[in-house]
Design a protein around this motif. Structure first.
Motif, PDB file in Angstrom:
ATOM      1  N   UNK A   1       0.838  -1.191   0.000  1.00  0.00           N
ATOM      2  CA  UNK A   1       0.000   0.000   0.000  1.00  0.00           C
ATOM      3  C   UNK A   1       0.878   1.248   0.000  1.00  0.00           C
ATOM      4  N   UNK A   2       0.469   2.257  -0.779  1.00  0.00           N
ATOM      5  CA  UNK A   2       1.184   3.529  -0.741  1.00  0.00           C
ATOM      6  C   UNK A   2       0.591   4.414   0.350  1.00  0.00           C
ATOM      7  N   UNK A   3       1.005   5.674   0.393  1.00  0.00           N
ATOM      8  CA  UNK A   3       0.562   6.587   1.449  1.00  0.00           C
ATOM      9  C   UNK A   3      -0.934   6.837   1.394  1.00  0.00           C
ATOM     10  N   UNK A   4      -1.555   6.622   0.247  1.00  0.00           N
ATOM     11  CA  UNK A   4      -2.993   6.822   0.086  1.00  0.00           C
ATOM     12  C   UNK A   4      -3.768   5.515   0.130  1.00  0.00           C
ATOM     13  N   UNK A   5      -3.103   4.456   0.621  1.00  0.00           N
ATOM     14  CA  UNK A   5      -3.706   3.130   0.744  1.00  0.00           C
ATOM     15  C   UNK A   5      -4.141   2.554  -0.600  1.00  0.00           C
ATOM     16  N   UNK A   6      -3.407   2.927  -1.633  1.00  0.00           N
ATOM     17  CA  UNK A   6      -3.618   2.329  -2.950  1.00  0.00           C
ATOM     18  C   UNK A   6      -2.541   1.278  -3.190  1.00  0.00           C
ATOM     19  N   UNK A   7      -2.910   0.200  -3.863  1.00  0.00           N
ATOM     20  CA  UNK A   7      -1.966  -0.882  -4.103  1.00  0.00           C
ATOM     21  C   UNK A   7      -0.959  -0.474  -5.171  1.00  0.00           C
ATOM     22  N   UNK A   8       0.335  -0.707  -4.892  1.00  0.00           N
ATOM     23  CA  UNK A   8       1.392  -0.395  -5.836  1.00  0.00           C
ATOM     24  C   UNK A   8       2.355  -1.584  -5.937  1.00  0.00           C
ATOM     25  N   UNK A   9       3.170  -1.644  -6.981  1.00  0.00           N
ATOM     26  CA  UNK A   9       4.085  -2.786  -7.151  1.00  0.00           C
ATOM     27  C   UNK A   9       5.147  -2.836  -6.061  1.00  0.00           C
ATOM     28  N   UNK A  10       5.565  -4.043  -5.726  1.00  0.00           N
ATOM     29  CA  UNK A  10       6.701  -4.268  -4.833  1.00  0.00           C
ATOM     30  C   UNK A  10       7.585  -5.324  -5.493  1.00  0.00           C
ATOM     31  N   UNK A  11       7.532  -6.569  -5.022  1.00  0.00           N
ATOM     32  CA  UNK A  11       8.296  -7.628  -5.684  1.00  0.00           C
ATOM     33  C   UNK A  11       7.640  -8.069  -6.991  1.00  0.00           C
ATOM     34  N   UNK A  12       6.376  -7.780  -7.152  1.00  0.00           N
ATOM     35  CA  UNK A  12       5.701  -7.991  -8.434  1.00  0.00           C
ATOM     36  C   UNK A  12       5.656  -6.651  -9.151  1.00  0.00           C
ATOM     37  N   UNK A  13       6.242  -6.589 -10.349  1.00  0.00           N
ATOM     38  CA  UNK A  13       6.282  -5.326 -11.062  1.00  0.00           C
ATOM     39  C   UNK A  13       4.979  -5.017 -11.784  1.00  0.00           C
ATOM     40  N   UNK A  14       4.184  -6.068 -12.053  1.00  0.00           N
ATOM     41  CA  UNK A  14       2.889  -5.872 -12.705  1.00  0.00           C
ATOM     42  C   UNK A  14       2.039  -7.103 -12.486  1.00  0.00           C
ATOM     43  N   UNK A  15       0.756  -6.985 -12.784  1.00  0.00           N
ATOM     44  CA  UNK A  15      -0.171  -8.109 -12.650  1.00  0.00           C
ATOM     45  C   UNK A  15      -1.415  -7.827 -13.473  1.00  0.00           C
TER      46      UNK A  15
END
Length: 254
Positions: free
Chosen positions: A59-73
């Motif tokens: 989660x980013x600062x706005x609680x939106x999902x962002x990439x981490x170990x997965x770059x895309x999906x």
């Protein structure tokens, strides 16, 4: 490597240490229960470990999902997600982060006694399909044994691993024919699941084909197939069988 798991996996702790070598000072009225991200389902412990480990997403600062170990999906179907892993990630000891690490973690967290099992629904991963001939029949059986996910079945069978081109898995270099496949559809039955896949790439050994390279040479390549239980057949005989003309059975209309 193509990987598929539920959206609830966004809550999982990660598989590698974060890459920033900086000092972290932590002060709190209580201590965490463990540094093992899968040993406790305690929110306080997991919140702390979020600063140590990475997940597939976060989660980013706005609680939106962002990439981490997965770059895309992307969503393959209503119940299947496909994750593409970030390249160039390493563990603190220099070992490369691969799809095998994801599968090992998923197996552990989905164990019946895992306190985090409820956070993760059923998942499926990429599959590789090998056409095996008699020369590799025993190695095929070894690779089909129920090894733990951290065990390299190709190494156990004495086979050399080669990387696929379209999916992030290894295949037996000695196999005469390899299909690289991605899961396209899952059909669930009471006691099993039928997996329908899309072939995205093929490896065919040149000496298995005819002189023109168009068809399989039955004298050189004789794949085996499983009938049932421990019963197999081999394609050691090829013959021509032509259908009769339909005109022999359909009367012309007047």
């Amino acid at each position: 490597m193509m990987k598929k798991l539920g959206l609830a996996a966004t809550m999982l702790m990660g598989l590698t240490l974060s890459g920033h070598a900086e000092t972290l000072k932590w002060g709190a009225a209580r201590d965490i229960y463990s540094l093992d991200p899968y040993s406790y389902g305690d929110s306080y412990t997991l919140s702390f470990l979020n600063h140590v480990y990475e997940g597939l997403v976060r989660y980013d600062a706005n609680l939106k999902i962002e990439p981490a170990l997965a770059e895309s999906w992307e969503t393959v179907s209503d119940t299947v997600w496909r994750f593409h892993l970030r390249k160039g990630v390493k563990f603190h000891d220099g070992a490369e982060f691969t799809a095998d690490d994801v599968l090992a973690s998923l197996k552990r967290v989905s164990d019946p006694v895992s306190p985090l099992r409820g956070n993760l629904p059923a998942y499926k991963s990429s599959k590789k399909v090998s056409m095996v001939d008699m020369a590799l029949s025993q190695q095929m059986l070894i690779c089909g044994l129920g090894f733990d996910s951290e065990v390299d079945e190709l190494e156990m069978a004495g086979l050399k691993a080669a990387r696929c081109r379209k999916i992030d898995v290894a295949y037996a270099e000695e196999a005469p024919c390899i299909f690289e496949c991605r899961v396209e559809r899952l059909i669930d039955y009471p006691r099993r699941t039928l997996v329908l896949g899309e072939v995205v790439h093929m490896h065919v050994r040149r000496d298995c084909l005819d002189a023109e390279g168009h068809y399989v040479d039955p004298e050189r390549y004789q794949p085996i197939a499983r009938l049932h239980a421990d019963n197999y057949i081999t394609s050691d005989r090829q013959f021509v069988l032509k259908a009769p003309p339909i005109a022999d059975f359909v009367k012309p209309t007047k």
